[in-house]
Structures are given as structure tokens and as C-alpha cells.
Design an enzyme around this catalytic site. Structure first.
Site, PDB file in Angstrom:
ATOM      1  CB  ALA A   1      34.508  51.398  41.424  1.00 34.54           C
TER       2      ALA A   1
ATOM      3  CE1 TYR B   1      23.905  38.987   2.118  1.00 41.87           C
ATOM      4  CE2 TYR B   1      23.785  37.117   0.619  1.00 41.87           C
ATOM      5  CZ  TYR B   1      24.514  38.107   1.243  1.00 41.87           C
ATOM      6  OH  TYR B   1      25.848  38.199   1.020  1.00 41.87           O
TER       7      TYR B   1
ATOM      8  CE  LYS C   1      29.630  43.520  34.579  1.00 41.89           C
ATOM      9  NZ  LYS C   1      29.187  44.368  35.678  1.00 41.89           N
TER      10      LYS C   1
HETATM   11  N1  LIG Z   1      30.077  45.969  43.491  1.00 43.76           N
HETATM   12  C1  LIG Z   1      30.198  46.486  42.289  1.00 43.76           C
HETATM   13  O1  LIG Z   1      29.208  46.718  41.590  1.00 43.76           O
HETATM   14  C2  LIG Z   1      31.530  46.805  41.734  1.00 43.76           C
HETATM   15  C3  LIG Z   1      32.656  46.460  42.388  1.00 43.76           C
HETATM   16  N2  LIG Z   1      33.870  46.786  41.867  1.00 43.76           N
HETATM   17  C4  LIG Z   1      35.033  46.312  42.591  1.00 43.76           C
HETATM   18  O2  LIG Z   1      35.844  47.380  42.960  1.00 43.76           O
HETATM   19  C5  LIG Z   1      37.194  47.004  42.887  1.00 43.76           C
HETATM   20  C6  LIG Z   1      37.955  48.016  42.049  1.00 43.76           C
HETATM   21  O3  LIG Z   1      37.487  48.002  40.717  1.00 43.76           O
HETATM   22  P1  LIG Z   1      37.920  49.160  39.699  1.00 43.76           P
HETATM   23  O4  LIG Z   1      37.746  50.491  40.313  1.00 43.76           O
HETATM   24  O5  LIG Z   1      37.218  48.865  38.440  1.00 43.76           O
HETATM   25  O6  LIG Z   1      39.488  48.844  39.543  1.00 43.76           O
HETATM   26  P2  LIG Z   1      40.692  49.815  39.239  1.00 43.76           P
HETATM   27  O7  LIG Z   1      41.803  48.933  38.822  1.00 43.76           O
HETATM   28  O8  LIG Z   1      40.299  50.907  38.340  1.00 43.76           O
HETATM   29  O9  LIG Z   1      41.049  50.469  40.642  1.00 43.76           O
HETATM   30  C7  LIG Z   1      41.455  49.729  41.742  1.00 43.76           C
HETATM   31  C8  LIG Z   1      41.762  50.691  42.868  1.00 43.76           C
HETATM   32  O10 LIG Z   1      41.806  49.951  44.054  1.00 43.76           O
HETATM   33  C9  LIG Z   1      43.001  50.280  44.738  1.00 43.76           C
HETATM   34  N3  LIG Z   1      43.398  49.138  45.527  1.00 43.76           N
HETATM   35  C10 LIG Z   1      43.665  47.886  45.142  1.00 43.76           C
HETATM   36  N4  LIG Z   1      43.973  47.130  46.206  1.00 43.76           N
HETATM   37  C11 LIG Z   1      43.910  47.924  47.291  1.00 43.76           C
HETATM   38  C12 LIG Z   1      44.116  47.741  48.673  1.00 43.76           C
HETATM   39  N5  LIG Z   1      44.418  46.565  49.159  1.00 43.76           N
HETATM   40  N6  LIG Z   1      43.962  48.796  49.483  1.00 43.76           N
HETATM   41  C13 LIG Z   1      43.618  49.998  48.989  1.00 43.76           C
HETATM   42  N7  LIG Z   1      43.400  50.225  47.707  1.00 43.76           N
HETATM   43  C14 LIG Z   1      43.553  49.202  46.855  1.00 43.76           C
HETATM   44  C15 LIG Z   1      43.967  50.639  43.650  1.00 43.76           C
HETATM   45  O11 LIG Z   1      44.972  51.443  44.225  1.00 43.76           O
HETATM   46  P3  LIG Z   1      46.175  52.105  43.391  1.00 43.76           P
HETATM   47  O12 LIG Z   1      45.536  53.241  42.666  1.00 43.76           O
HETATM   48  O13 LIG Z   1      47.136  52.492  44.436  1.00 43.76           O
HETATM   49  O14 LIG Z   1      46.679  51.026  42.461  1.00 43.76           O
HETATM   50  C16 LIG Z   1      43.079  51.396  42.705  1.00 43.76           C
HETATM   51  O15 LIG Z   1      42.935  52.722  43.106  1.00 43.76           O
HETATM   52  C17 LIG Z   1      37.194  45.576  42.337  1.00 43.76           C
HETATM   53  O16 LIG Z   1      37.254  44.671  43.398  1.00 43.76           O
HETATM   54  C18 LIG Z   1      35.865  45.450  41.669  1.00 43.76           C
HETATM   55  O17 LIG Z   1      35.390  44.135  41.672  1.00 43.76           O
HETATM   56  C19 LIG Z   1      34.003  47.495  40.705  1.00 43.76           C
HETATM   57  C20 LIG Z   1      32.911  47.866  40.012  1.00 43.76           C
HETATM   58  C21 LIG Z   1      31.565  47.502  40.436  1.00 43.76           C
HETATM   59  C1  LIG Z   2      30.445  44.196  39.300  1.00 46.39           C
HETATM   60  C2  LIG Z   2      31.552  44.641  38.489  1.00 46.39           C
HETATM   61  O1  LIG Z   2      31.345  45.192  37.424  1.00 46.39           O
HETATM   62  C3  LIG Z   2      32.908  44.454  38.960  1.00 46.39           C
HETATM   63  O2  LIG Z   2      33.085  43.959  40.045  1.00 46.39           O
HETATM   64  O3  LIG Z   2      33.817  44.812  38.210  1.00 46.39           O
HETATM   65 MG   LIG Z   3      33.120  45.534  36.275  1.00 48.74          MG
END
Ligand SMILES: NC(=O)C1=CN([C@@H]2O[C@H](COP(=O)(O)OP(=O)(O)OC[C@H]3O[C@@H](n4cnc5c(N)ncnc54)[C@H](OP(=O)(O)O)[C@@H]3O)[C@@H](O)[C@H]2O)C=CC1
Ligand SMILES: CC(=O)C(=O)O
Ligand SMILES: [Mg+2]
Length: 765
Positions: free
Chosen positions: A212, A53, A108
Site C-alpha cells: 500500500a 450440458y 472481497k
Molecule cells: N485502508 C485500506 O484500504 C487499506 C489498508 N491497508 C493496511 O495497510 C497496512 C499494510 O498493508 P500492506 O501494504 O498490504 O502490507 P505489507 O506487508 O506489504 O507492508 C507492510 C509495511 O508496513 C511496515 N510496517 C509494519 N509495521 C510497522 C510499524 N509499526 N511502523 C512502521 N512501519 C511498519 C512494514 O515495514 P518493513 O518493510 O520494515 O517490514 C512494511 O513496509 C495493513 O494494516 C493493511 O490493513 C492495506 C491496504 C488497504
Molecule cells: C482493506 C484492505 O484491503 C486491507 O486492509 O488489506
Molecule cells: Mg487487502
């Protein structure tokens, strides 16, 4: 893991079950949360304070003001990543706000540290306004080496990421987009390989058009998928050309010309399903309607679009992955972000570009196709995975991830011109990465460097054992020396073949004792040694023909190998006896065992952990000399403490006198290292307590601990390991005329490789 609130039992899943209460207890136990910050510099004295410091701190301040790059030398910036969110898309749980997202963000940050030694802090920004969010982050650049955006919903995340990438000169990476896409692409490449598909003609449906989803399909198209073969769906069904409801520019860019309107229609005949949407979005009928050998990545967290059990109940030809750790094939961005940032930080990349992402995906895919070491098999409760439908992607606990993915990312950054500080020697970089997580790798690095320069032939006496074959392969692959496997050729080749290993390609030799032309010379050699110890020539012949340790020791004794490793099929004492019939103790030396304990940044050598049960004073003095030699050969300046329960006569007993006598013997011998005793372990190891004995010859805490007997040595080593979290290496056998190491019965392939390295090292001295 789905948590059932009423029964507190998991509804599905094959891994360890957990209840809601367990999850809450885990987070509240001890210090609440999962993170704390610890200083890296001492802060014990007035002087420390003056340096850390005011006034000392002003010096690096001025240096950084003059040259901003100096921030990487004088602060934590270069190894520090912020995990930043507004909590609008927490996993698949939706918008639960900034505060509620904190457990995920802390998680994370912990994963950054645990898997890639990247320091990280979570920042939860309480706004859903895009401009406010951007402004909160854009000025934080000086604090961090990189920004990991997390769980920010689409489409806002696209604007936020691209604006911050423009505004900041450090990598900004939205993990849910690119991390997910990279891991999914890697798993997909392997699934395509297994099902014999060409990505140019493969049909994919991606459900979820958010962060995603959009990133996944952008990456697979960049890798060669035809746009018309990728159908995107969201809550409104298929994203088709002309649709207006629930659209945005990112979805429009991937709209397809099709009559199909629902997910069910899109799924008919599809080869691949990517789910990044929500729990239960994929139905049984949809799975039934897919093409043969379908690839189903149900990645929604914490509950997938469909479970592997549900798919298995419908059809048996599917390759299934989820985002969870309790099923095979975990496609989760934890496999990416720690290592991608590690590589990016280490070359001071200004951004994480497509070349770096593709390199990470390819490296991951390739890793799953290579043979799995014991450390990884341990993460599978001993069920060694082999590349196939249930193992298309490495597990997060695979220690090889750290030494491979960052290297691929760093190389791609350099090749694509975004590395601020290129790395010249990528192989040395890979080794330094292993050392970051593995204290053994760090301890071994000097030894390994030396044996790489002086090739020695190490004989693996139990060459038919699978972990020995893997060890020999790893030894040869790392360039640590020439490996020779002792055993029947057909057995060895069969085991190697099952593991997909080509021994000949690695230059690994096989010696079959039964077919060897040297057996009669070895029998003569053994007879010469044993004829006056009650052995007939016939006995010696039998030992050479039937016993691998005797044969191996003769090979070493007669110069057909430079050293040998054995021990996993016979107990330690028997192996020593076998070897000792052939190989003598080096003149003027004593055979002892020395164990290395690596604990919280300190290394101590403990002796004798293998041979002398109740050493005399003379023997204790010899043990001190041998152990000091081992420490010195490993680059330490030995400070030897002769341990007891008493210290310099205080609380003295019969055994203490023995140790005092050993100290007197060392004095008479005028040995060339620091030693003293008898003393207790706490005085030996604690510099402050040692100050109470100003007459001691030790100039600092001891690093070589000579125990009063084998029991104490063995108990101390085991307790350090079990209670103190120490990593143990050894016992290393020393004092023999030839290089021989004996591993414990439970040794893993990595332990055997380390012992082989010590063998080669001893052979170079
Ligand atoms: N395994 C992994 O490493 C990861 C997994 N994920 C998972 O992916 C999912 C989405 O995350 P993320 O992209 O960050 O979230 P977002 O909020 O950015 O996007 C969600 C998307 O999912 C769509 N959606 C939600 N419910 C449904 C359904 N029942 N049928 C069809 N489409 C649907 C939404 O549709 P609309 O546009 O019409 O609202 C939207 O386009 C989460 O469950 C998350 O946990 C995410 C990142 C990493
Ligand atoms: C794994 C992750 O980042 C998610 O499900 O949002
Ligand atoms: Mg995430």
C-alpha cells in the site's frame, strides 16, 4: 472495530459494536461462509440438461475455439473476477497463511457482487514462493475477465503483479497497492482543497513501505507531489538515501536525502500523514509536531495507526480518516476495486493503467463534493453529510458510486487505447449501471428514455421542503424534464444554498403563489368547479392563496404546468381530496392507485392500493381495466388475476361472488387483455398450479393482481416489501384528467424523482 476478548465490548469506535462471538456467528450461521454459486439458466428438465450440458454445450465450445472473443458471449468470463492471495499480508494481521485469509477473500468477492454486480470467486494459493505463485495464476486467464490480487506482502507482491501483468491479457490489479492508493489520493485531494494547500508544496510522511505504501506515494508523486517532500518510513524508520538495512529496490526508488532517521523526526512540520503500517504506530507527540490543519490518514486495518478520538484529544484542527466503517472518512479500497473492475470489464480493458486509476481518484473526489441524496443520508442514520472535514470521501453505500466511477474508468480506458470493446454512449452506460443495482432504475429506464425526448414541466408543489428541492435538482440534472418549485423564493433559495445547489444554473423555476399574477384566474376556475358544492368565492380565493395543493392543481388544470407531485407534508387522503376539487377524473375512467412490486426479477402490479376501500363488482372491473392500462403503458402485456381466497368457486364466500360478478362484467365489456378469476394468489402467480385449471383464460402467471379490497391490496404490498424483499413503487395514481402523483409522507428524494418521472410520462400519453 477492536474486539475486546474479555469483556466482549468494543474498545473504541463510534459505530455499531460487535463481539468476537457475533463475528463468528455471522460467518457460521446457515451455510458457512459468505458466498454461494447460483446458476443463471434453468436446469429443471431433460431438455435444459441437453442444452446446458452434453450435447448442447458442444456448440459454444466450437464457437469459442474458432473465435476466443465468443467466450464473452457464451460464458461468465466477462463478468468474473478472481480474488487471489497467498495470505502473506492479511489486512494488517501479517502472514497468517492462505487458509486463514479465506474470510477476507470471500468478503472481497461478496463486495464485488454487492456493490458492482461483478461475479467473483476467491482463490487461496498455498505458497510463499513467488515463482510457484505466478505459475499458479498465469494459466487461469481463460476463466476470468480480471484478476484481483489481495493481501500479498511486499516486496513479493510487486514482482508477482508486474510479471502477471506481462503474462496475462486481462487486467491484473493488486488491490492493496492501487486500490488503496486511488482512494487515499481521492480523500487527500479533497483534504488539500479544504485546507487550502497546493500539492506541489505539501509535505507528506508515509509510514509503511509495503504494497500500500509504495503504491500510495507513487500515485501522489504522479499527481504532482515533489519527491523531496515525500518521506517514506518503515519498521526501521526513515527510508533515507544510503540506508542499507531492510531495503529493497522499491523502497530505494523513494529514498530521500535527509538527516532524519525516525518517524518522530520525519513527522515534525509534516502536512500529511499516510499510515499503511500497523496499529498504534503514530504517537500523540508526533501528531502534536505536525503543521497546522494536519491531514492524518491512519489506514491500517483493522486497527489504525491512531484513532480519531486520540487525535481529537490532542488537537482540533486535524482532518482524520481511517480504513474503518465506524468512523467518518473511511479511506478503504472497497470504494475502488468493485467499480474499477466494473468499468474495466465493461470495455474489455486489457489492463488497468495509470490513466484509469487517476480517473477513478478524481471521480471519487468529485463525488464527495456533490450534494448527498436521501439514499446516502440513510447510510448515515439520517445525518446528511456535507463536504467538509468529516466528509471528504463518499461512503461505501453511496449508490452513486456505481453510476460514476466505472464510467470514468471506462472512458479513461478508451481514451488511453486499452479498451477492447469501447462504449459509444457513456450516458446510456451510466444509466445501465444504475439499473444493475437498483430494480427501480431498471423499471424506470424505458419511462425515463421517453420523457427525456418529450420535455414536460413538472410542478413540485411542496417546493420549500429540502428533499423536494433535491428531487427537483435530480430530475433536472438527469434531463427528465423541466422542474418548477412552488414556494417562497427566499426560503427555497436559502435551503438550496445551504445544500450548495445553484437552481438557476439547472433552469429550475420557482413559482411563488403569493406573488403570482394568475391567482385570480385560478380562483375563478376553482369557484366554477365548487360553486354548487357549498363553496363561496371567498373560500376559493383562500384556498388558492393559502394552499399549495389547490394552487398547484390549478396551475396544472390551466396549462401552466404539465403535471404535479405532492404528498410529503399532508396525508395521502387529504392530498387526493385537495387535488380532486380542481382536477376531474378522465371521462370514461376511474381514479385508482396501482403499486408496482419488483421482486426477484418479477414485476407485479397491485390494485387498488389507494382509493376504493370496498369496491363493488362494477368498480373491481374498472380497477382491472385501469391497472391493465398502467401495465401496458409500462411495456407489459397485462395478465390480470381477480384475486380472492377462493379459486373458481372452490371455498367460495360472499366476497368471492362479488369478484365472480366482476369477471362477468369484464367478459361483457370484451376488454382487450387477459383476465380471469376469482383465484387465489398462489394459483395466479404459479404457472404449475394454474395448470390444474386448463380452462383459465390466462396464458401464464398473472402480472396484474386486482385485490378484493383496499385492505388486502395494502397488506399484500406491505408484506411483499417487508417479508419478500420486494421493492415497491407507488401507489401510482391513475384515471385523472391531468398528470398528478401523490407520494407518501415518508418519501425520499429518489421516490419523489420517480413519481415526477411517472407524472411527466403520463403527461406525454
Ligand atoms: N485502508 C485500506 O484500504 C487499506 C489498508 N491497508 C493496511 O495497510 C497496512 C499494510 O498493508 P500492506 O501494504 O498490504 O502490507 P505489507 O506487508 O506489504 O507492508 C507492510 C509495511 O508496513 C511496515 N510496517 C509494519 N509495521 C510497522 C510499524 N509499526 N511502523 C512502521 N512501519 C511498519 C512494514 O515495514 P518493513 O518493510 O520494515 O517490514 C512494511 O513496509 C495493513 O494494516 C493493511 O490493513 C492495506 C491496504 C488497504
Ligand atoms: C482493506 C484492505 O484491503 C486491507 O486492509 O488489506
Ligand atoms: Mg487487502
Amino acid at each position: 472495530m477492536t474486539i475486546d476478548k474479555t469483556t466482549h465490548k468494543p474498545q473504541t469506535g463510534k459505530g455499531p459494536s460487535l463481539t468476537e462471538q457475533e463475528a463468528l456467528d455471522f460467518h457460521s450461521r446457515g451455510r458457512p461462509g459468505k458466498l454461494e454459486i447460483t446458476p443463471t439458466k434453468p436446469m429443471a428438465t431433460q431438455r435444459d440438461l441437453s442444452l446446458a450440458y452434453s450435447p448442447g454445450v458442444a456448440v459454444p465450445v466450437k464457437a469459442i475455439a474458432e473465435d476466443p472473443a465468443k467466450a464473452y458471449d457464451y460464458t461468465s468470463k466477462g463478468n468474473m473476477v478472481a480474488v487471489i492471495t497467498n495470505g502473506t499480508a492479511i489486512l494488517g494481521l501479517g502472514n497468517l497463511g492462505a487458509l486463514a485469509s479465506k474470510p477476507v477473500m470471500e468478503g472481497k468477492s461478496v463486495l464485488f457482487k454487492r456493490f458492482a454486480d461483478v461475479d467473483s470467486i476467491d482463490l487461496e494459493v498455498d505458497t510463499t514462493d513467488v515463482e510457484e505463485f505466478i505459475n499458479s495464476v498465469r494459466y487461469l486467464g481463460p476463466s476470468f475477465g480480471g484478476i484481483n490480487l489481495e493481501d500479498i506482502k511486499a516486496p513479493e507482491c510487486f514482482v508477482i503483479e508486474s510479471r502477471l501483468r506481462e503474462l496475462m491479457n486481462i487486467p491484473v490489479f493488486h488491490d492493496d497497492q492501487h486500490g488503496t492508493a486511488i482512494i487515499a489520493a481521492a480523500g487527500m485531494l479533497n483534504a488539500l482543497h479544504l485546507t487550502g494547500r497546493d500539492l506541489k508544496t505539501t509535505k507528506m510522511v508515509c509510514n509503511g513501505a509495503g504494497a500500500a505504501g509504495i503504491a500510495c506515494i507513487e500515485l501522489v508523486k504522479a499527481m504532482g507531489f515533489a519527491s523531496e517532500n515525500v518521506v517514506l518510513c518503515d519498521t526501521k524508520g526513515v527510508v533515507w538515501q544510503g540506508r542499507t538495512e531492510g531495503m529493497n529496490q522499491w523502497k530505494s526508488a523513494h529514498a530521500v536525502k535527509t538527516d532524519k532517521r525516525s518517524l518522530a523526526e520525519a513527522m515534525e512540520g509534516a502536512d500529511i500523514f499516510f499510515g499503511v503500517s500497523a496499529k498504534g504506530a503514530l504517537t500523540d507527540d508526533m501528531v502534536r509536531s505536525m503543521a497546522d490543519n494536519p491531514i492524518i490518514f491512519a489506514m491500517a486495518n483493522p486497527d489504525p495507526e491512531i484513532t480519531p478520538e486520540e487525535v481529537a484529544a490532542i488537537r482540533s484542527d486535524a482532518i482524520v480518516a481511517t480504513g474503518r466503517s465506524d468512523y467518518p472518512n473511511q479511506v478503504n479500497n472497497v470504494l475502488g476495486f468493485p467499480y474499477i473492475f466494473r468499468g474495466a470489464l465493461d470495455v474489455r480493458a486489457t489492463t488497468i493503467n495509470d490513466a484509469m486509476k487517476v480517473a477513478a481518484a478524481n471521480a471519487l473526489a468529485e463525488l464527495a463534493r456533490t450534494d448527498v441524496p436521501d439514499d446516502v443520508a440513510a447510510a448515515y442514520q439520517g445525518n446528511r453529510p456535507r463536504f467538509g472535514p468529516n466528509y471528504i470521501i463518499p461512503v461505501p453505500f453511496d449508490p452513486r458510486l456505481l453510476s460514476t466511477i466505472p464510467v470514468a474508468v471506462a472512458k479513461a480506458a478508451m481514451d488511453s487505447g486499452v479498451a477492447g470493446k469501447p462504449i459509444e454512449d457513456l450516458e446510456a452506460y451510466a444509466r445501465s449501471l444504475s439499473a444493475r443495482r437498483d430494480p427501480i432504475a431498471s423499471a424506470m429506464s424505458g419511462i425515463n428514455d421517453r420523457i427525456r425526448r418529450h420535455t414536460k414541466r413538472v410542478l413540485f408543489a411542496e417546493g420549500e421542503e429540502p428533499q423536494v428541492i433535491r428531487a427537483a435538482v435530480s430530475f433536472a440534472n438527469q434531463g427528465l424534464g423541466k422542474a418548477i418549485l412552488l414556494g417562497r423564493e427566499d426560503r427555497i433559495l436559502e435551503t438550496a444554498d445551504q445544500a450548495g445547489i445553484d437552481l438557476a444554473k439547472l433552469g429550475i423555476e420557482i413559482t411563488n403563489a403569493r406573488l403570482s399574477k394568475r391567482t385570480s384566474e385560478y380562483a375563478d376556475h376553482l369557484y366554477e368547479k365548487l360553486q354548487r358544492k357549498g363553496y363561496l368565492f371567498r373560500d376559493c380565493q383562500r384556498m388558492i392563496n393559502n394552499d399549495r395543493n389547490h394552487f398547484a392543481a390549478c396551475m396544472v388544470a390551466m396549462g401552466d404546468a404539465d403535471g404535479m407531485v405532492t404528498g410529503i407534508t399532508r396525508n395521502y387522503a387529504t392530498s387526493i381530496e385537495d387535488v380532486r376539487r380542481v382536477i376531474d377524473v378522465k371521462p370514461g375512467h376511474r381514479m385508482i392507485g396501482v403499486s408496482l412490486a419488483l421482486c426477484r426479477g418479477r414485476t407485479v402490479f397491485i390494485a387498488d392500493t389507494a382509493v376504493h376501500e370496498q369496491p363493488s363488482a362494477e368498480e373491481l372491473a374498472d380497477i382491472a381495466v385501469e391497472a391493465a392500462n398502467v401495465a401496458r403503458r409500462m411495456g407489459y402485456v397485462p395478465r390480470v388475476a381477480m384475486l380472492a381466497y377462493s379459486t373458481f368457486g372452490h371455498m367460495s364466500g360472499a366476497r368471492s361472488e362479488n369478484i365472480q360478478e366482476a369477471v362477468r362484467i369484464l367478459e361483457k365489456r370484451h376488454v382487450d387483455f387477459e383476465f380471469d378469476g376469482e383465484m387465489s394468489a398462489e394459483v395466479a402467480l404459479n404457472g404449475k398450479l394454474m395448470e390444474a385449471y386448463p380452462f383459465t383464460r390466462l396464458t401464464g402467471p398473472a402480472n396484474v393482481l386486482v385485490m378484493p379490497d383496499y385492505h388486502a391490496a395494502s397488506i399484500a404490498a406491505d408484506m411483499l416489501q417487508e417479508l419478500g424483499g420486494a421493492t415497491l413503487i407507488g401507489p401510482l395514481l391513475t384515471g385523472l384528467d391531468k398528470a398528478v402523483q401523490i407520494v407518501p409522507l415518508s418519501a425520499k428524494d429518489s421516490d419523489i424523482v420517480n413519481m415526477a418521472a411517472f407524472t411527466a410520462y403520463a403527461a406525454t400519453n
